[in-house]
Design an enzyme around this catalytic site. Sequence first.
Site, PDB file in Angstrom:
ATOM      1  N   ASP A 411       0.821  -1.220   0.000  1.00  0.00           N
ATOM      2  CA  ASP A 411       0.000   0.000   0.000  1.00  0.00           C
ATOM      3  C   ASP A 411       0.850   1.263   0.000  1.00  0.00           C
ATOM      4  OD1 ASP A 411      -2.188  -1.609   0.181  1.00  0.00           O
ATOM      5  OD2 ASP A 411      -2.514  -1.297   2.332  1.00  0.00           O
TER       6      ASP A 411
HETATM    7  P1  NAP Z   1       1.088  -3.933   3.155  1.00  0.00           P
HETATM    8  O1  NAP Z   1       0.361  -2.988   2.280  1.00  0.00           O
HETATM    9  O2  NAP Z   1       0.350  -4.552   4.267  1.00  0.00           O
HETATM   10  O3  NAP Z   1       1.713  -5.085   2.207  1.00  0.00           O
HETATM   11  C1  NAP Z   1       2.552  -6.052   2.722  1.00  0.00           C
HETATM   12  C2  NAP Z   1       2.975  -6.974   1.575  1.00  0.00           C
HETATM   13  O4  NAP Z   1       3.984  -7.809   2.091  1.00  0.00           O
HETATM   14  C3  NAP Z   1       1.868  -7.863   1.066  1.00  0.00           C
HETATM   15  O5  NAP Z   1       1.431  -7.442  -0.206  1.00  0.00           O
HETATM   16  C4  NAP Z   1       2.475  -9.285   1.047  1.00  0.00           C
HETATM   17  O6  NAP Z   1       2.343  -9.846  -0.268  1.00  0.00           O
HETATM   18  C5  NAP Z   1       3.945  -9.035   1.386  1.00  0.00           C
HETATM   19  N1  NAP Z   1       4.482 -10.064   2.282  1.00  0.00           N
HETATM   20  C6  NAP Z   1       3.906 -10.618   3.375  1.00  0.00           C
HETATM   21  N2  NAP Z   1       4.708 -11.531   3.936  1.00  0.00           N
HETATM   22  C7  NAP Z   1       5.837 -11.540   3.186  1.00  0.00           C
HETATM   23  C8  NAP Z   1       7.052 -12.280   3.261  1.00  0.00           C
HETATM   24  N3  NAP Z   1       7.281 -13.200   4.207  1.00  0.00           N
HETATM   25  N4  NAP Z   1       8.000 -12.026   2.318  1.00  0.00           N
HETATM   26  C9  NAP Z   1       7.794 -11.124   1.344  1.00  0.00           C
HETATM   27  N5  NAP Z   1       6.662 -10.400   1.229  1.00  0.00           N
HETATM   28  C10 NAP Z   1       5.700 -10.609   2.140  1.00  0.00           C
HETATM   29  O7  NAP Z   1       2.385  -3.247   3.787  1.00  0.00           O
HETATM   30  P2  NAP Z   1       2.851  -1.718   3.846  1.00  0.00           P
HETATM   31  O8  NAP Z   1       3.206  -1.236   2.490  1.00  0.00           O
HETATM   32  O9  NAP Z   1       3.883  -1.706   4.910  1.00  0.00           O
HETATM   33  O10 NAP Z   1       1.560  -0.901   4.293  1.00  0.00           O
HETATM   34  C11 NAP Z   1       1.070  -0.842   5.648  1.00  0.00           C
HETATM   35  C12 NAP Z   1      -0.449  -0.760   5.690  1.00  0.00           C
HETATM   36  O11 NAP Z   1      -0.896  -0.678   7.067  1.00  0.00           O
HETATM   37  C13 NAP Z   1      -0.992   0.456   4.987  1.00  0.00           C
HETATM   38  O12 NAP Z   1      -2.241   0.146   4.418  1.00  0.00           O
HETATM   39  C14 NAP Z   1      -1.163   1.441   6.125  1.00  0.00           C
HETATM   40  O13 NAP Z   1      -2.102   2.485   5.865  1.00  0.00           O
HETATM   41  C15 NAP Z   1      -1.671   0.519   7.198  1.00  0.00           C
HETATM   42  N6  NAP Z   1      -1.511   1.230   8.469  1.00  0.00           N
HETATM   43  C16 NAP Z   1      -0.325   1.175   9.118  1.00  0.00           C
HETATM   44  C17 NAP Z   1      -0.135   1.957  10.246  1.00  0.00           C
HETATM   45  C18 NAP Z   1       1.152   1.978  10.992  1.00  0.00           C
HETATM   46  O14 NAP Z   1       1.201   2.602  12.040  1.00  0.00           O
HETATM   47  N7  NAP Z   1       2.197   1.362  10.483  1.00  0.00           N
HETATM   48  C19 NAP Z   1      -1.152   2.760  10.735  1.00  0.00           C
HETATM   49  C20 NAP Z   1      -2.361   2.787  10.058  1.00  0.00           C
HETATM   50  C21 NAP Z   1      -2.515   2.013   8.933  1.00  0.00           C
HETATM   51  P3  NAP Z   1       2.388 -11.440  -0.452  1.00  0.00           P
HETATM   52  O15 NAP Z   1       1.300 -11.989   0.404  1.00  0.00           O
HETATM   53  O16 NAP Z   1       2.168 -11.664  -1.907  1.00  0.00           O
HETATM   54  O17 NAP Z   1       3.733 -11.911  -0.013  1.00  0.00           O
END
Ligand code: NAP
Length: 484
Positions: A411
């Site tokens: 994301d």
């Molecule tokens: P993400 O959008 O959750 O994507 C994570 C990706 O990692 C997935 O597409 C997955 O694809 C891949 N993955 C999972 N396990 C894996 C592994 N062992 N090896 C390789 N790839 C792996 O992550 P992000 O870009 O960090 O985004 C964070 C999300 O959380 C956002 O939507 C954000 O708005 C939300 N959020 C976070 C916070 C915060 O405080 N951090 C707060 C509010 C909202 P596969 O399954 O194909 O591997």
Amino acid sequence: MCGTDEAIFALILFSFRVFSVFRGQISFMQIPYLIEIIYLVASVLFIYGLKAMSHPTTARRGMNAAAVGMLMAIAGTLFHREIVSYEWIIVGLVIGSLIGAAMSIWMPMTAMPQRTALSHAFGALAATIVGIAEFYRYSGELGSFKMTAIGFEVLFGGITVTGSLIAFAKLQGLVRGTPVTYKGQNIVNISLFVAAVGIFVYLIFFPVGILFYVMVGMAFLFGVLLVLPIGAADMPVVMSLMNSYAGLASAATGFALNNKVLIIAGTLDGFSGLILSILMCRAMNRSITNVLFGAFGSAGTEATQIEGTMRETSVDDVAVQLAYARQVVFVPGYGMATAQAQHALRELADTLEKRGVSVKYAIHPVAGRMPGHMNVLLAEANVPYSLLYELEQVNPEMPTTDVAVVVGANDTVNPDARDNPKSAIAGMPIIEVDRATQVIVLKRGQGKGFSGIENPLFFKPNTAMLYGDAKDSLSKLAQAVQQA
Ligand code: NAP
């Protein structure tokens, strides 16, 4: 019980016995001063701890200072003359320590948000129970000041208990993560909230009767109804808000019990939670009201029509690209955390740097599942802090970056957020990896990001997918780069 457990239990009993004797040595007149001094030092440690935690290089020291402050606050409280015996305190201490130890030993780092949600629920439950006990004890004789404090305590506490438990259930997959919505939901929620506040105001003037318990029940119900319509992707913001409510409930408990350290610690907790929620919302370009009442990820959003195909690449091809690049930017995300790939990532980066490649790490403020998630993991792998770049710093460098390597992020690198105003994540700032010359995405397969939407980045002509567990892929890449 095994021998070690018995020994620990005996040691705790012995410590309390020593403590009781020590307390008996201090004159009655000295005790309140001693407690106030201990509370003052504890409060200073809390404030210092918070300040130090705002920077990665001093964060560990800040945590330790805050932990010592908490130990002092507990020790100071044990000096209170109102404590007539320590038996039940020991029981609580042992049960609490066992639960805390079990959680810290067996819950994985990736489940940290759930763990935090449970901690908030426990803390708020304690505050709510104290509030109910105080009302029960003084019912009918409560002045309006004390009733106001108790009212705040049980309202914030009750909402936080059930709200945090629902947040836990959503993050753990026990309750469906998508928003649970129905027609007129906001009206039902607001009516319930207004009714509870109405009872609260009534109780300030007439602090008796069953209405108090009705208000507590409403607070519990409101916590459930408030969090159910919020999608799992917004749970970190919700939990930070719950953290704020739990802090405010503790501060109110401090007023009810006339305990200064609770007032200070609760207020610090309450406002730091609120500030964190606002910062997270800003990082996603959304308002708090949109997070709470907007049902993120529900109807009304449209995905981009994806063009192009996903192109798969190999370890050897990527290794050559990396080895001969001038600048490489790594963009870690939640997948790096699940794979625990931070050490493998640093090893690859070190190998590249030895070859003269300029390496940077781009940190999105909401990458992963909790604020600072990536910073913590990279610090654990001893990645120098000077190599971490925030979104605003790194985006202008993307057009001059040869290879952007996305390590389990999705994301936070989704160009739809920038290009499609109808996307579920429209307006969320992203790391613009698509502007780099080449993009390599490390992920296991076709899994979506936390928002559950498709990512057009993966279909762009300058993007190639390296499938596999991030840790495994990074280790293979480090070896291949050495041989390139
Ligand atoms: P993400 O959008 O959750 O994507 C994570 C990706 O990692 C997935 O597409 C997955 O694809 C891949 N993955 C999972 N396990 C894996 C592994 N062992 N090896 C390789 N790839 C792996 O992550 P992000 O870009 O960090 O985004 C964070 C999300 O959380 C956002 O939507 C954000 O708005 C939300 N959020 C976070 C916070 C915060 O405080 N951090 C707060 C509010 C909202 P596969 O399954 O194909 O591997």
